[in-house]
Write a protein that holds these residues in place. Structure first.
Motif, PDB file in Angstrom:
ATOM      1  N   ALA A 114      -4.034   3.161 -11.258  1.00 27.94           N
ATOM      2  CA  ALA A 114      -2.621   2.831 -11.448  1.00 27.94           C
ATOM      3  C   ALA A 114      -1.778   3.239 -10.250  1.00 27.94           C
ATOM      4  CB  ALA A 114      -2.094   3.506 -12.713  1.00 27.94           C
ATOM      5  N   SER A 115      -2.259   4.237  -9.455  1.00 29.39           N
ATOM      6  CA  SER A 115      -1.483   4.715  -8.318  1.00 29.39           C
ATOM      7  C   SER A 115      -1.680   3.878  -7.071  1.00 29.39           C
ATOM      8  CB  SER A 115      -1.866   6.172  -8.022  1.00 29.39           C
ATOM      9  OG  SER A 115      -3.238   6.253  -7.672  1.00 29.39           O
ATOM     10  N   VAL A 116      -2.639   2.946  -7.063  1.00 30.12           N
ATOM     11  CA  VAL A 116      -2.875   2.100  -5.901  1.00 30.12           C
ATOM     12  C   VAL A 116      -1.717   1.114  -5.746  1.00 30.12           C
ATOM     13  CG1 VAL A 116      -4.405   0.378  -4.885  1.00 30.12           C
ATOM     14  CG2 VAL A 116      -5.367   2.305  -6.144  1.00 30.12           C
ATOM     15  N   PRO A 117      -1.092   1.044  -4.564  1.00 32.64           N
ATOM     16  CA  PRO A 117       0.032   0.117  -4.388  1.00 32.64           C
ATOM     17  C   PRO A 117      -0.401  -1.329  -4.534  1.00 32.64           C
ATOM     18  CG  PRO A 117      -0.655   1.046  -2.270  1.00 32.64           C
ATOM     19  CD  PRO A 117      -1.394   1.802  -3.327  1.00 32.64           C
ATOM     20  N   LYS A 118       0.494  -2.142  -5.076  1.00 38.79           N
ATOM     21  CA  LYS A 118       0.185  -3.542  -5.307  1.00 38.79           C
ATOM     22  C   LYS A 118       0.540  -4.418  -4.115  1.00 38.79           C
ATOM     23  CE  LYS A 118       0.860  -3.158 -10.319  1.00 38.79           C
ATOM     24  NZ  LYS A 118       1.590  -3.684 -11.507  1.00 38.79           N
ATOM     25  N   PHE A 119       1.189  -3.851  -3.104  1.00 43.47           N
ATOM     26  CA  PHE A 119       1.549  -4.629  -1.926  1.00 43.47           C
ATOM     27  C   PHE A 119       1.568  -3.707  -0.714  1.00 43.47           C
ATOM     28  CE2 PHE A 119       5.389  -2.934  -3.775  1.00 43.47           C
ATOM     29  CZ  PHE A 119       6.097  -2.456  -2.699  1.00 43.47           C
ATOM     30  N   VAL A 120       1.534  -4.317   0.473  1.00 43.82           N
ATOM     31  CA  VAL A 120       1.577  -3.577   1.725  1.00 43.82           C
ATOM     32  C   VAL A 120       2.972  -3.675   2.308  1.00 43.82           C
ATOM     33  CG1 VAL A 120       0.625  -3.385   4.051  1.00 43.82           C
ATOM     34  CG2 VAL A 120      -0.865  -4.028   2.144  1.00 43.82           C
ATOM     35  N   GLU A 121       3.561  -2.546   2.595  1.00 40.30           N
ATOM     36  CA  GLU A 121       4.922  -2.527   3.127  1.00 40.30           C
ATOM     37  C   GLU A 121       4.935  -3.029   4.565  1.00 40.30           C
ATOM     38  OE1 GLU A 121       8.658   0.603   3.717  1.00 40.30           O
ATOM     39  OE2 GLU A 121       6.723   1.272   2.927  1.00 40.30           O
ATOM     40  N   LEU A 122       5.944  -3.820   4.898  1.00 42.02           N
ATOM     41  CA  LEU A 122       6.067  -4.343   6.248  1.00 42.02           C
ATOM     42  C   LEU A 122       6.323  -3.214   7.242  1.00 42.02           C
ATOM     43  CD1 LEU A 122       8.246  -7.540   5.655  1.00 42.02           C
ATOM     44  CD2 LEU A 122       5.782  -7.418   5.995  1.00 42.02           C
ATOM     45  N   LEU A 123       5.778  -3.391   8.430  1.00 40.80           N
ATOM     46  CA  LEU A 123       5.958  -2.397   9.479  1.00 40.80           C
ATOM     47  C   LEU A 123       7.376  -2.507  10.037  1.00 40.80           C
ATOM     48  CD1 LEU A 123       4.210  -0.247  10.904  1.00 40.80           C
ATOM     49  CD2 LEU A 123       3.810  -1.914  12.704  1.00 40.80           C
ATOM     50  N   LYS A 124       8.110  -1.396  10.000  1.00 39.84           N
ATOM     51  CA  LYS A 124       9.484  -1.362  10.489  1.00 39.84           C
ATOM     52  C   LYS A 124       9.654  -0.167  11.418  1.00 39.84           C
ATOM     53  CE  LYS A 124      11.285  -3.376   6.199  1.00 39.84           C
ATOM     54  NZ  LYS A 124      12.210  -3.195   5.047  1.00 39.84           N
ATOM     55  N   HIS A 125      10.751  -0.198  12.155  1.00 36.21           N
ATOM     56  CA  HIS A 125      11.030   0.885  13.087  1.00 36.21           C
ATOM     57  C   HIS A 125      11.163   2.212  12.350  1.00 36.21           C
ATOM     58  CE1 HIS A 125      13.362   3.450  15.847  1.00 36.21           C
ATOM     59  NE2 HIS A 125      12.842   2.730  16.822  1.00 36.21           N
ATOM     60  N   LYS A 126      11.801   2.199  11.192  1.00 33.87           N
ATOM     61  CA  LYS A 126      12.031   3.441  10.454  1.00 33.87           C
ATOM     62  C   LYS A 126      10.759   3.986   9.812  1.00 33.87           C
ATOM     63  CE  LYS A 126      13.478   1.097   6.189  1.00 33.87           C
ATOM     64  NZ  LYS A 126      14.594   0.948   5.208  1.00 33.87           N
ATOM     65  N   THR A 127       9.746   3.149   9.638  1.00 34.22           N
ATOM     66  CA  THR A 127       8.492   3.620   9.046  1.00 34.22           C
ATOM     67  C   THR A 127       7.510   4.118  10.103  1.00 34.22           C
ATOM     68  OG1 THR A 127       7.536   1.385   9.084  1.00 34.22           O
ATOM     69  CG2 THR A 127       8.735   2.047   7.099  1.00 34.22           C
ATOM     70  N   LEU A 128       7.825   3.895  11.386  1.00 35.17           N
ATOM     71  CA  LEU A 128       6.961   4.372  12.459  1.00 35.17           C
ATOM     72  C   LEU A 128       7.222   5.850  12.739  1.00 35.17           C
ATOM     73  CD1 LEU A 128       7.148   1.423  15.025  1.00 35.17           C
ATOM     74  CD2 LEU A 128       5.226   1.991  13.520  1.00 35.17           C
ATOM     75  N   SER A 129       6.267   6.494  13.316  1.00 34.60           N
ATOM     76  CA  SER A 129       6.406   7.876  13.735  1.00 34.60           C
ATOM     77  C   SER A 129       5.577   8.078  14.996  1.00 34.60           C
ATOM     78  CB  SER A 129       5.943   8.838  12.632  1.00 34.60           C
ATOM     79  OG  SER A 129       4.582   8.610  12.302  1.00 34.60           O
ATOM     80  N   VAL A 130       5.929   9.090  15.755  1.00 40.04           N
ATOM     81  CA  VAL A 130       5.195   9.385  16.982  1.00 40.04           C
ATOM     82  C   VAL A 130       3.748   9.736  16.617  1.00 40.04           C
ATOM     83  CG1 VAL A 130       5.028  10.941  18.958  1.00 40.04           C
ATOM     84  CG2 VAL A 130       7.269  10.163  18.162  1.00 40.04           C
ATOM     85  N   GLY A 131       2.823   9.085  17.288  1.00 40.54           N
ATOM     86  CA  GLY A 131       1.412   9.293  16.995  1.00 40.54           C
ATOM     87  C   GLY A 131       0.786   8.178  16.185  1.00 40.54           C
TER      88      GLY A 131
END
Length: 235
Positions: A40-57
């Motif tokens: 039940a905890s497995v996400p049903k979709f993949v979130e789009l890659l955005k600038h705010k979701t990126l991090s160094v590394g």
């Protein structure tokens, strides 16, 4: 003479539901049970890659979109764009720039050293140009090196947020050591030097180097017919 037993005695006829419930194995009930908490905890979709979701590394695959004299423009998934400065194209190029800078410092006075521009270092004879090392459409491994905004752009305008990337294998393959490397596994490499019978390769892993023989190349040419030079990335 005794009467034969009644085939269908009254009051003992069983319905189809009774027969089904009697012969249904208990293990079949698990097939119709509620999903576990893990499923039940497995996400049903993949979130789009955005600038705010990126991090160094963050490690990504990208495609070279444009090659200029100073940097590379990398096309990233979901419409994002990143930039790679000359010194971050490879560990070999970074070392050549440091060596050229040290040479300029030793050959000039303190006042003249401040006037040495990055452009003059790029034009040095022992430094290859980016157009000699990269091609448009080339697939590259990269890692987010810095996140910020374009110069002169508003912080509220997300379309002008800058993504600085690095192609240096020491950063892309950070965390790997000689024990982690396995046979029959593909790894990216960078040409460190050109020898008579082949090329010495660097993998960005401390204490690990490789050798590519001329017999295993076309000879010494990439897919666009350019010769392998110090700083050429092989993926």
């Amino acid at each position: 003479m005794a009467e034969p037993p009644e085939l269908f005695p009254r009051g003992s006829r069983k319905t189809a539901d009774d027969i089904k419930s009697k012969h249904t194995p208990k293990r079949d009930k698990a097939m119709f049970s509620e999903p576990s908490t893990v499923q039940a905890s497995v996400p049903k979709f993949v979130e789009l890659l955005k600038h705010k979701t990126l991090s160094v590394g963050t490690k990504l695959w990208g495609v070279v979109h444009d090659v200029s004299k100073r940097d590379l423009t990398i096309s990233l998934p979901h419409g994002l764009r990143g930039f790679v400065t000359f010194s971050e194209t490879s560990d070999v190029v970074s070392e050549l720039l440091e060596a050229e800078g040290a040479k300029s410092d030793s050959d000039s006075d303190a006042e003249d050293t401040a006037l040495v521009s990055t452009k003059s270092k790029y034009a040095a004879s022992n430094l290859p140009s980016l157009s000699d090392l990269f091609n448009k459409g080339q697939l590259v491994q990269c890692v987010v090196d810095k996140l910020g905004s374009e110069k002169g752009s508003s912080k509220r305008n997300s379309s002008n947020k800058r993504i600085d990337l690095s192609l240096r294998l020491s950063k892309v393959l950070h965390g790997l050591d000689s024990v982690s490397l396995q046979a029959d596994t593909m790894y990216s490499a960078c040409v460190r030097s050109v020898e008579d019978h082949g090329f010495i390769l660097s993998f960005g892993v401390p204490g690990v180097s490789g050798f590519l023989m001329n017999a295993d190349t076309k000879p010494g040419l990439d897919s666009h017919g350019k010769p392998f030079l110090p700083g050429t990335l092989l993926s």
